[in-house]
Design a protein around this motif. Structure first.
Motif, PDB file in Angstrom:
ATOM      1  N   ARG A   9       0.879  -1.296   0.203  1.00  0.00           N
ATOM      2  CA  ARG A   9      -0.073  -0.089  -0.013  1.00  0.00           C
ATOM      3  C   ARG A   9       0.860   1.284   0.151  1.00  0.00           C
ATOM      4  O   ARG A   9       0.518   2.105  -0.440  1.00  0.00           O
ATOM      5  CB  ARG A   9      -0.895  -0.126   1.324  1.00  0.00           C
ATOM      6  N   ALA A  62      -2.818  -4.649  -5.055  1.00  0.00           N
ATOM      7  CA  ALA A  62      -3.835  -5.488  -4.291  1.00  0.00           C
ATOM      8  C   ALA A  62      -3.971  -6.608  -5.257  1.00  0.00           C
ATOM      9  O   ALA A  62      -4.155  -7.938  -4.680  1.00  0.00           O
ATOM     10  CB  ALA A  62      -5.241  -4.701  -4.291  1.00  0.00           C
ATOM     11  N   MET A 113      -5.556  -3.138   2.258  1.00  0.00           N
ATOM     12  CA  MET A 113      -5.217  -2.194   0.780  1.00  0.00           C
ATOM     13  C   MET A 113      -6.053  -0.864   0.692  1.00  0.00           C
ATOM     14  O   MET A 113      -6.025  -0.413  -0.385  1.00  0.00           O
ATOM     15  CB  MET A 113      -5.274  -3.094  -0.274  1.00  0.00           C
TER      16      MET A 113
END
Length: 487
Positions: free
Chosen positions: A130, A145, A454
């Protein structure tokens, strides 16, 4: 008993297992045992025969893979506590740059990090992914992701010592060296192709940050700020590791590591000298090389007693575990090593039990003669049997919501059929693994962890996780079918 009655009773047993897990929230361990007992009694094995068959199947599988699962999870726990994942991602970022990181991170997770428990691996790697995402531009969150979801899920079913891979190999009687070699042949192109396709789709208008990502105020949210719940029991929840629970348990694992935010490693060890990254992974790599060498020497029909001993999976992984313990003792201290080992033992417990009851189901199905019956309907020498294997595992996963449980159940159902199909058992194991990846959805713990960690909305997670991993499930059948032409 007639063939029709056996088929009907088997269908009832599988349906009952699914309903007990999904509808009545019963622990998968208990549901699988009840299904095995019903099938044995209904098919005429009798009380004594049913119990003996189930117990024998349980013991046979644990004898085959029990220590392997334990050794793998213990190694992963030590590597996690030594900060190996954070340092590896940092190294990949420096070497390859941000734009290549999704592929590099996913391939690394899918191939080299499968000894690390899935929830722990996700909780550690997701914040790193992230943090890198903004450097990839508008679609950075979507790309990272998707890479995480595909790398994590493909690794546990295709790569030794992933727990589902060990279970599939054990239930279908595939040597780990063989599974390791062919699993890598499948997982590498599967991950690379799937991420490339998803990146192309997501960056051409399908991903809408304003709808698929959380509001800016929630960007820094963590699993603690937004509690994660699942619609199944914790025992059935983890899409990667059944029985390991909820996002809360994973967050607890991360919290218990007492990491400092800057270094991503235990705060007490912040002042300790850091070992070279290659040194951290050397025992694990050496263990996998030893296992693979066993498959190579077997293929070449070359025999050496020393190589044969060292390449035995149990010996190879034990060497890897001892080496990792020695490195951990040198750089973390013995108390931290003991804590990591205790954590690993707790994590591996239910995986061992689930693998064992999968063996009970397989032994019961074998005893009632289902393999001979199904073998009459599936023609050998064609792609159809492998597609049927994939479909069975896919349906089970959609129903149950756990990659590991669906893979184990599918393998238990298909193990007795393997010899009658004329196909290499490794192909059946890989096809079952591929099918068990299809449609990771709202009952999956991995789904909710990826959403929270995320910074995605549910809509966004359906795209990156559900669609992404389902695509990988389909793509994986390409190399598997190609291998069937040569095996």
């Amino acid at each position: 008993m007639s063939d029709t009655a056996i088929l009907v009773n088997t269908a009832v047993a599988i349906l009952a297992i699914v309903l007990l897990i999904v509808r009545f929230k019963l622990n998968p361990l208990i549901a699988l045992v009840l299904g095995s007992c019903y099938l044995g009694l209904a098919a005429g094995l009798g009380v004594e025969g049913t119990i003996e068959t189930a117990a024998t199947g349980f013991g046979d599988v644990l004898a085959e893979i029990g220590l392997l699962i334990a050794f793998g999870v213990l190694m992963g726990s030590l590597l996690s506590d030594m900060g190996a994942i954070r340092r590896l991602v940092d190294g990949l970022l420096r070497t390859l740059g941000a734009q290549r990181l999704p592929h590099a991170m996913a391939l690394t997770i899918a191939t080299f990090l499968q000894s690390i428990f899935l929830d722990v691996l996700l909780v550690i790697s997701a914040p790193l992914a992230r943090a890198v995402a903004p450097r990839l531009g508008r679609y950075g969150t979507a790309r990272m992701a998707t890479a995480l979801a595909i790398g994590l899920e493909c690794g546990i079913v295709f790569t030794v010592p992933g727990v589902a891979a060990l279970a599939l190999a054990g239930l279908l009687g595939v040597s780990l060296g063989t599974y390791l070699v062919y699993g890598l042949i499948v997982v590498i192109p599967t991950v690379a192709i799937s991420i490339s396709i998803m990146s192309a789709v997501l960056t051409r208008g399908w991903w809408k940050p304003e709808l698929d990502e959380q509001e800016p105020a929630g960007v820094t949210a963590t699993a603690e700020a937004e509690p994660v719940t699942t619609s199944t029991t914790s025992a059935a929840g983890g899409s990667g590791h059944a029985g390991t629970g909820t996002a809360g348990s994973a967050a607890d694992t991360a919290d218990s590591a007492d990491t400092d935010g800057a270094a991503g490693r235990p705060a007490e060890a912040a002042d300790r000298p850091q070992p070279p990254l290659l040194l951290l992974f050397t025992p694990l790599i050496a263990a996998l090389v030893l296992v693979a060498s066993g498959a190579v020497t077997e293929t070449l029909e070359w025999s050496n007693p020393v190589v044969a001993f060292l390449s035995t999976p149990m010996v190879a992984l034990l060497i890897g575990l001892v080496g990792t313990c020695l490195i951990g003792r040198r750089f973390m201290g013995q108390p931290k090593v003991e804590e990591a080992l205790e954590s690993g033992l707790r994590q591996s417990g239910q995986i061992l039990l689930l693998s064992g009851v999968g063996g009970s189901l397989a032994a019961t199905i074998d005893a009632i003669g289902l393999g001979d019956i199904l073998g009459q309907y599936l023609s050998a020498g064609s792609w159809a049997p492998l597609l049927v294997v994939w479909a069975i595992a896919a349906v089970l996963h959609i129903a149950v919501g756990s990659v590991t449980i669906s893979a184990i159940t599918a393998a238990g159902l298909l193990a007795p059929v393997a010899s009658s199909l004329g196909l290499e058992p490794v192909l059946i194991a890989l096809a079952a693994g591929a099918g068990s990846l299809f449609m990771v959805h709202l009952t999956s713990n991995t789904f909710w962890l990826l959403q929270s960690l995320m910074g995605q909305t549910t809509r966004g997670t359906l795209k990156t996780c559900s669609v992404g991993v389902s695509l990988a499930s389909v793509v994986a059948m390409g190399p598997i079918l190609a291998l069937s032409l040569f095996l």
